[in-house]
Design an enzyme around this catalytic site. Structure first.
Site, short mmCIF file in Angstrom:
data_model
loop_
_atom_site.label_atom_id
_atom_site.label_comp_id
_atom_site.label_asym_id
_atom_site.label_seq_id
_atom_site.Cartn_x
_atom_site.Cartn_y
_atom_site.Cartn_z
N GLN A 81 15.73 -7.79 -3.27
CA GLN A 81 14.36 -8.33 -3.14
C GLN A 81 13.90 -9.06 -4.23
OE1 GLN A 81 10.53 -6.98 -1.08
NE2 GLN A 81 9.95 -6.33 -3.11
N GLY A 118 9.21 -3.98 -8.68
CA GLY A 118 10.15 -2.88 -8.94
C GLY A 118 11.61 -3.27 -8.78
N HIS A 128 4.41 2.19 -8.19
CA HIS A 128 3.55 0.94 -8.07
C HIS A 128 2.62 1.13 -9.19
CE1 HIS A 128 4.11 1.46 -3.85
NE2 HIS A 128 4.58 0.10 -3.69
N HIS A 143 2.40 4.61 -5.03
CA HIS A 143 2.86 5.77 -5.77
C HIS A 143 3.06 5.50 -7.06
CE1 HIS A 143 6.67 3.55 -5.41
NE2 HIS A 143 6.70 3.72 -4.13
N VAL A 164 11.21 4.22 -11.11
CA VAL A 164 10.56 5.46 -11.14
C VAL A 164 11.22 6.49 -10.16
CG1 VAL A 164 8.36 6.72 -11.61
CG2 VAL A 164 8.54 4.36 -12.12
N ARG A 219 8.44 5.27 1.80
CA ARG A 219 8.80 5.73 2.99
C ARG A 219 9.57 7.28 2.91
NH1 ARG A 219 10.70 -0.07 3.80
NH2 ARG A 219 9.75 -0.60 5.98
N GLY A 244 0.84 -1.21 0.00
CA GLY A 244 0.01 0.25 0.01
C GLY A 244 0.84 0.92 0.11
N LYS A 297 13.74 -0.96 -7.97
CA LYS A 297 14.35 -0.30 -6.84
C LYS A 297 14.70 -1.22 -5.78
CE LYS A 297 13.34 2.44 -3.27
NZ LYS A 297 12.61 1.75 -2.30
N ASP A 298 14.00 -2.27 -5.54
CA ASP A 298 14.36 -3.22 -4.40
C ASP A 298 15.32 -4.29 -5.30
OD1 ASP A 298 12.78 -2.02 -2.31
OD2 ASP A 298 10.98 -2.68 -3.57
O1 PAF Z 1 8.00 -4.67 -1.92
C1 PAF Z 1 7.24 -4.71 -1.21
O2 PAF Z 1 6.37 -3.85 -0.96
C2 PAF Z 1 7.11 -5.95 -0.35
O3 PAF Z 1 8.28 -6.31 0.26
C3 PAF Z 1 6.13 -7.08 -0.93
C4 PAF Z 1 6.81 -7.63 -2.14
C5 PAF Z 1 4.78 -6.47 -1.18
C6 PAF Z 1 6.22 -8.19 0.10
O4 PAF Z 1 5.39 -7.73 1.27
#
Ligand code: PAF
Length: 272
Positions: free
Chosen positions: A165, A159, A51, A48, A188, A199, A45, A161-162
């Site tokens: 991840q 994305g 997303h 921005h 972006v 954040r 959630g 950016k992470d």
């Molecule tokens: O990137 C995020 O917002 C979170 O790490 C995700 C992938 C939704 C998992 O909670």
């Protein structure tokens, strides 16, 4: 479908909000039975433009688009910002509708009280954010696999950016033979160059100027010949208002994290 028509479809479509796990399972079972292509955009959630770029891409590529909104408690450390993480449900739903989502999956809780099974990636998740945030990727990978099982997406959108991840989820999908195609969407940036992040709204105006300088120095480093890691490390150590967390070259991406006040910012750029 043309872009204008697609945008219109998004606007007029009757987006469904699903909060129950069984209702989501029922829905995805129906889509799977009909062989429909499903795109999932997992989010926490506070949406921005970053997303929205994921949702729009999913809209272009898939018959059904699901955006999950769930602030996943298991990926936050005990001293992290879980309780104050920004939540803006009404605005998020409006943005999802505009970007063309068919379903927003917003469960109240994804874990049973006696949940005791976690997925742990043991290589790619070490170092960088994994070192600064112990247990973070265990929580991310676990919730992402749960979402994949509930939504059964053909494609899932994340994305760039992470960066770590993305690497960790890619490895989990490969290692556990998860039948999903991952689509990674470029970072972006705001007009001042700062990579969009939920954040960023924690930053005071003074901190924002530090964030701008962080993004500038990272981009300058990625363009430099020689040793971009050493140069950026030196530049970020000298940056007033920032506390260096790490600088690392991973593949062809220069990745960095700094603390600005209480906010931890991450960013990355392909080295030229
Ligand atoms: O990137 C995020 O917002 C979170 O790490 C995700 C992938 C939704 C998992 O909670």
């Amino acid at each position: 479908m043309g872009l204008a028509v697609q945008a219109l479809t998004g606007l007029v479509s009757d987006m469904q909000v699903i909060s129950s796990i069984t209702a989501m399972e029922r829905q995805s079972k129906g889509w799977a039975a009909r062989g429909e292509k499903v795109g999932l955009v997992p989010t926490m959630g506070a949406l921005h433009e970053g997303h929205l770029a994921l949702i729009r891409r999913a809209r272009r590529e898939c018959r059904r688009v699901v955006v999950s909104i769930y602030v996943n408690p298991t990926q936050f450390g005990p001293k992290e910002d879980f309780s104050r993480y920004p939540r803006s449900r009404r605005q998020d739903l409006a943005l999802c509708r505009q970007a063309g989502a068919d379903v927003v999956f917003a469960p109240g809780n994804l874990y049973l009280p006696d949940h005791s099974t976690f997925v742990e990636e043991e290589q790619v998740s070490l170092g960088r954010d994994g070192a600064s945030r112990p247990g973070h990727f265990r929580g991310v990978v676990t919730v992402v696999l749960k979402l994949f099982n509930l939504v059964r997406p053909t494609r899932a959108y994340f994305g760039q950016k992470d960066a770590q991840q993305v690497d960790v989820i890619r490895r989990m999908v490969r290692d556990l033979n998860v039948p999903v195609k991952l689509v990674i969407v470029p970072i972006v940036r705001d007009r001042d160059g700062v990579a969009l992040s939920s954040r960023n709204r924690y930053l005071s105006p003074e901190e924002r100027t530090v964030a701008v300088e962080f993004a500038r120095r990272l981009q300058a480093a990625a363009r430099r010949k020689g040793d971009p890691v050493a140069w950026l490390r030196r530049e970020l150590k000298r940056l007033p208002g920032a506390r260096l967390d790490y600088v690392e070259l991973t593949g062809d991406r220069l990745c960095a994290a700094v603390f600005v006040g209480k906010t931890r910012l991450i960013d990355n750029e392909r080295v030229k």
